[in-house]
Scaffold this active site. Sequence first.
Site, PDB file in Angstrom:
ATOM      1  N   LEU A  35       0.821  -1.222   0.000  1.00 16.49           N
ATOM      2  CA  LEU A  35       0.000   0.000   0.000  1.00 16.49           C
ATOM      3  C   LEU A  35       0.851   1.267   0.000  1.00 16.49           C
ATOM      4  CD1 LEU A  35      -2.931  -1.037   2.392  1.00 16.49           C
ATOM      5  CD2 LEU A  35      -2.779  -1.253  -0.100  1.00 16.49           C
ATOM      6  N   THR A  36       1.599   1.431  -1.074  1.00 19.92           N
ATOM      7  CA  THR A  36       2.259   2.721  -1.303  1.00 19.92           C
ATOM      8  C   THR A  36       1.165   3.705  -1.708  1.00 19.92           C
ATOM      9  OG1 THR A  36       2.558   2.362  -3.677  1.00 19.92           O
ATOM     10  CG2 THR A  36       4.301   1.519  -2.213  1.00 19.92           C
ATOM     11  N   ILE A  60       7.069  -7.001  -0.819  1.00 16.57           N
ATOM     12  CA  ILE A  60       7.839  -8.064  -1.476  1.00 16.57           C
ATOM     13  C   ILE A  60       9.308  -8.013  -1.051  1.00 16.57           C
ATOM     14  CG2 ILE A  60       6.303  -8.331  -3.467  1.00 16.57           C
ATOM     15  CD1 ILE A  60       8.461  -6.778  -5.129  1.00 16.57           C
ATOM     16  N   ALA A  83       5.368  -2.874  -7.883  1.00 15.89           N
ATOM     17  CA  ALA A  83       6.432  -2.046  -8.462  1.00 15.89           C
ATOM     18  C   ALA A  83       6.183  -0.579  -8.165  1.00 15.89           C
ATOM     19  CB  ALA A  83       6.484  -2.242  -9.985  1.00 15.89           C
ATOM     20  N   THR A 129       7.496  -4.597 -18.876  1.00 11.70           N
ATOM     21  CA  THR A 129       6.947  -3.484 -19.661  1.00 11.70           C
ATOM     22  C   THR A 129       7.670  -3.334 -21.003  1.00 11.70           C
ATOM     23  OG1 THR A 129       6.872  -1.068 -19.693  1.00 11.70           O
ATOM     24  CG2 THR A 129       8.503  -2.018 -18.249  1.00 11.70           C
ATOM     25  N   ASP A 130       7.003  -2.690 -21.958  1.00 10.09           N
ATOM     26  CA  ASP A 130       7.652  -2.401 -23.250  1.00 10.09           C
ATOM     27  C   ASP A 130       8.840  -1.450 -23.092  1.00 10.09           C
ATOM     28  OD1 ASP A 130       6.144  -0.105 -22.649  1.00 10.09           O
ATOM     29  OD2 ASP A 130       5.187   0.024 -24.613  1.00 10.09           O
ATOM     30  N   GLU A 131       8.854  -0.705 -21.977  1.00  6.90           N
ATOM     31  CA  GLU A 131       9.891   0.325 -21.814  1.00  6.90           C
ATOM     32  C   GLU A 131      11.303  -0.261 -21.706  1.00  6.90           C
ATOM     33  OE1 GLU A 131       9.138   3.719 -19.484  1.00  6.90           O
ATOM     34  OE2 GLU A 131       6.980   3.494 -19.594  1.00  6.90           O
ATOM     35  N   TYR A 155      13.237   4.165 -14.351  1.00  7.37           N
ATOM     36  CA  TYR A 155      12.184   3.152 -14.134  1.00  7.37           C
ATOM     37  C   TYR A 155      12.427   1.942 -15.039  1.00  7.37           C
ATOM     38  CZ  TYR A 155       7.713   0.880 -15.325  1.00  7.37           C
ATOM     39  OH  TYR A 155       6.741  -0.038 -15.621  1.00  7.37           O
ATOM     40  N   LYS A 159      13.217  -2.136 -14.287  1.00  4.21           N
ATOM     41  CA  LYS A 159      12.382  -3.235 -14.788  1.00  4.21           C
ATOM     42  C   LYS A 159      13.240  -4.195 -15.637  1.00  4.21           C
ATOM     43  CE  LYS A 159       8.448  -3.707 -14.415  1.00  4.21           C
ATOM     44  NZ  LYS A 159       7.635  -4.383 -13.356  1.00  4.21           N
TER      45      LYS A 159
HETATM   46  P1  NAD Z   1       0.579   0.822  -9.837  1.00  5.46           P
HETATM   47  O1  NAD Z   1       1.616   1.843  -9.518  1.00  5.46           O
HETATM   48  O2  NAD Z   1      -0.828   1.262 -10.098  1.00  5.46           O
HETATM   49  O3  NAD Z   1       0.509  -0.273  -8.678  1.00  5.46           O
HETATM   50  C1  NAD Z   1       1.651  -0.818  -8.075  1.00  5.46           C
HETATM   51  C2  NAD Z   1       1.187  -1.587  -6.842  1.00  5.46           C
HETATM   52  O4  NAD Z   1       2.351  -2.191  -6.238  1.00  5.46           O
HETATM   53  C3  NAD Z   1       0.546  -0.695  -5.756  1.00  5.46           C
HETATM   54  O5  NAD Z   1      -0.621  -1.312  -5.266  1.00  5.46           O
HETATM   55  C4  NAD Z   1       1.609  -0.613  -4.675  1.00  5.46           C
HETATM   56  O6  NAD Z   1       1.087  -0.417  -3.376  1.00  5.46           O
HETATM   57  C5  NAD Z   1       2.285  -1.968  -4.819  1.00  5.46           C
HETATM   58  N1  NAD Z   1       3.658  -2.005  -4.302  1.00  5.46           N
HETATM   59  C6  NAD Z   1       4.652  -1.107  -4.521  1.00  5.46           C
HETATM   60  N2  NAD Z   1       5.771  -1.480  -3.857  1.00  5.46           N
HETATM   61  C7  NAD Z   1       5.482  -2.659  -3.222  1.00  5.46           C
HETATM   62  C8  NAD Z   1       6.219  -3.552  -2.419  1.00  5.46           C
HETATM   63  N3  NAD Z   1       7.513  -3.317  -2.103  1.00  5.46           N
HETATM   64  N4  NAD Z   1       5.614  -4.664  -1.955  1.00  5.46           N
HETATM   65  C9  NAD Z   1       4.313  -4.919  -2.253  1.00  5.46           C
HETATM   66  N5  NAD Z   1       3.554  -4.098  -2.991  1.00  5.46           N
HETATM   67  C10 NAD Z   1       4.139  -2.985  -3.492  1.00  5.46           C
HETATM   68  O7  NAD Z   1       1.153   0.030 -11.104  1.00  5.46           O
HETATM   69  P2  NAD Z   1       0.413  -0.596 -12.361  1.00  5.46           P
HETATM   70  O8  NAD Z   1       0.270   0.437 -13.393  1.00  5.46           O
HETATM   71  O9  NAD Z   1      -0.772  -1.367 -11.910  1.00  5.46           O
HETATM   72  O10 NAD Z   1       1.552  -1.604 -12.857  1.00  5.46           O
HETATM   73  C11 NAD Z   1       1.651  -2.914 -12.332  1.00  5.46           C
HETATM   74  C12 NAD Z   1       2.815  -3.626 -12.975  1.00  5.46           C
HETATM   75  O11 NAD Z   1       2.647  -3.650 -14.395  1.00  5.46           O
HETATM   76  C13 NAD Z   1       4.162  -2.944 -12.703  1.00  5.46           C
HETATM   77  O12 NAD Z   1       5.120  -3.941 -12.479  1.00  5.46           O
HETATM   78  C14 NAD Z   1       4.450  -2.196 -14.002  1.00  5.46           C
HETATM   79  O13 NAD Z   1       5.839  -2.091 -14.207  1.00  5.46           O
HETATM   80  C15 NAD Z   1       3.794  -3.109 -15.023  1.00  5.46           C
HETATM   81  N6  NAD Z   1       3.321  -2.440 -16.252  1.00  5.46           N
HETATM   82  C16 NAD Z   1       2.514  -1.343 -16.181  1.00  5.46           C
HETATM   83  C17 NAD Z   1       2.045  -0.747 -17.344  1.00  5.46           C
HETATM   84  C18 NAD Z   1       1.128   0.452 -17.304  1.00  5.46           C
HETATM   85  O14 NAD Z   1       0.843   1.046 -18.353  1.00  5.46           O
HETATM   86  N7  NAD Z   1       0.621   0.867 -16.146  1.00  5.46           N
HETATM   87  C19 NAD Z   1       2.406  -1.278 -18.605  1.00  5.46           C
HETATM   88  C20 NAD Z   1       3.239  -2.408 -18.626  1.00  5.46           C
HETATM   89  C21 NAD Z   1       3.679  -2.989 -17.453  1.00  5.46           C
HETATM   90  P1  TYD Z   2       2.762   8.093 -18.565  1.00  9.06           P
HETATM   91  O1  TYD Z   2       1.286   7.885 -18.434  1.00  9.06           O
HETATM   92  O2  TYD Z   2       3.517   8.656 -17.407  1.00  9.06           O
HETATM   93  O3  TYD Z   2       3.361   6.685 -19.033  1.00  9.06           O
HETATM   94  P2  TYD Z   2       4.857   6.322 -19.589  1.00  9.06           P
HETATM   95  O4  TYD Z   2       5.787   7.397 -19.249  1.00  9.06           O
HETATM   96  O5  TYD Z   2       5.138   5.051 -18.851  1.00  9.06           O
HETATM   97  O6  TYD Z   2       4.694   6.108 -21.083  1.00  9.06           O
HETATM   98  O7  TYD Z   2       3.023   9.047 -19.793  1.00  9.06           O
HETATM   99  C1  TYD Z   2       2.528   8.712 -21.093  1.00  9.06           C
HETATM  100  C2  TYD Z   2       3.027   9.764 -22.047  1.00  9.06           C
HETATM  101  O8  TYD Z   2       2.413  11.022 -21.722  1.00  9.06           O
HETATM  102  C3  TYD Z   2       4.526  10.002 -21.929  1.00  9.06           C
HETATM  103  O9  TYD Z   2       5.047  10.269 -23.253  1.00  9.06           O
HETATM  104  C4  TYD Z   2       4.644  11.263 -21.082  1.00  9.06           C
HETATM  105  C5  TYD Z   2       3.387  12.027 -21.430  1.00  9.06           C
HETATM  106  N1  TYD Z   2       2.840  12.886 -20.343  1.00  9.06           N
HETATM  107  C6  TYD Z   2       2.531  14.234 -20.592  1.00  9.06           C
HETATM  108  O10 TYD Z   2       2.720  14.750 -21.720  1.00  9.06           O
HETATM  109  N2  TYD Z   2       2.018  14.975 -19.563  1.00  9.06           N
HETATM  110  C7  TYD Z   2       1.800  14.467 -18.318  1.00  9.06           C
HETATM  111  O11 TYD Z   2       1.363  15.211 -17.401  1.00  9.06           O
HETATM  112  C8  TYD Z   2       2.093  13.086 -18.091  1.00  9.06           C
HETATM  113  C9  TYD Z   2       1.878  12.461 -16.745  1.00  9.06           C
HETATM  114  C10 TYD Z   2       2.607  12.326 -19.124  1.00  9.06           C
END
Ligand code: NAD
Ligand code: TYD
Length: 346
Positions: A35-36, A60, A83, A129-131, A155, A159
């Site tokens: 719960l961050t 974790i 994460a 992630t794709d990143e 970030y 990953k």
């Molecule tokens: P998020 O930030 O919404 O959620 C992350 C969760 O992890 C939160 O509930 C947080 O409390 C928990 N957490 C953080 N540190 C922790 C720890 N040490 N122990 C236990 N719990 C912890 O993230 P999200 O967008 O749901 O992404 C989830 C996963 O998917 C991540 O690994 C991210 O890298 C990956 N991912 C995300 C996207 C995207 O577009 N959001 C795309 C590809 C992959």
């Molecule tokens: P984000 O949702 O942070 O995802 P990621 O960086 O993982 O791709 O950002 C998506 C795109 O939007 C990224 O190119 C950064 C841009 N962005 C803005 O232009 N303004 C904003 O306020 C934010 C949060 C992101």
Amino acid sequence: MRILVTGGCGFIGSHLVKKLLSMREIERVINLDSLTYAGQPYNLVDVENHRNYKFIHGSINDIELIGEILSSEAIDSIINLAAESHVDRSIGSVNEFIKTNIDGTRCILEQIVEHKNKGVDINLIQVSTDEVYGSLKPEEAPFVEETPLRPMNPYAATKASADMLVQSFVNTHGICAAITRCSNNYGPNQFPEKLIPLMILNSLEGKSLPVYGDGKQIRDWIHVSDHVSGIIATLKAVEENKVDSPFVINFGADNEMTNLEIVETVIEIIGVGREMIQFVSDRPGHDRRYAMGYGKAWELLSWEPLVMWREGITETVEWYLSNPEWIESIRSDEYRTWLENHYGRD
Ligand code: NAD
Ligand code: TYD
């Protein structure tokens, strides 16, 4: 199947937990989340009393706690989503990213090895992630699973490090693992530090819409439900021994759009004027383009994205409009401080 999901209170994790609990073959879902600021127990309020579900508040990074859960709950598979997930925060400070994304994954891996040494096999689905592949030029083909890792922001580097640790544990200790790499997700319950929910909430509140740089950066946006179905397809393929370990798999949506196009779509649906768009300083080291080739997922998992962009984004905007209590629940002091520090007051 008895599954440990980590980070289940976050955006993608909460959608995954709900989907797993709706599946007959899933006997138990344990959600370990520290719960961050991004973890919202409220995301799972609908299932908190489900008989097959248990929430454990913990990290974790707590290797003993992971060991206890794996033994006492007889876990078959771990899906690791826990994460630090926001690029902009990793530019400010990378400490927590190294701790959770790399060292937390290390704790999970070491516990899997410890159980394997006692004769208990536990599979790992590492949600990446794709990143990790870096940034594409306009003329380049989408990333495939063989694309070399070339993370370009802190970030992404954490990953990619976790992915490499997982691969090394498969090679060295013979554990069974898959690594999923997905493009940018959107949908309900996404924390409003990310582009789409930030633009929706700012539009609703009459605030300016901060677009970084020229707004021409490209992402391949996928609905969260399609990412969840990809993770579950991977889990099943691993459980049924249908794929080799480490199994690396990409998910994308053929939905490349510039950030400006995304913001324009959101404001058109909400009915806000274009004058709300404000071009602000670019993100340092901003990746220009991501796009994912998902031919392997189609071939081996029969997976494809199902949600059409226009339908998905309209439904997402409507979800934020009809869930003011969720918005209230995420408006922590920490979130307000982040907005003020990052964008300044407006
Ligand atoms: P998020 O930030 O919404 O959620 C992350 C969760 O992890 C939160 O509930 C947080 O409390 C928990 N957490 C953080 N540190 C922790 C720890 N040490 N122990 C236990 N719990 C912890 O993230 P999200 O967008 O749901 O992404 C989830 C996963 O998917 C991540 O690994 C991210 O890298 C990956 N991912 C995300 C996207 C995207 O577009 N959001 C795309 C590809 C992959
Ligand atoms: P984000 O949702 O942070 O995802 P990621 O960086 O993982 O791709 O950002 C998506 C795109 O939007 C990224 O190119 C950064 C841009 N962005 C803005 O232009 N303004 C904003 O306020 C934010 C949060 C992101």
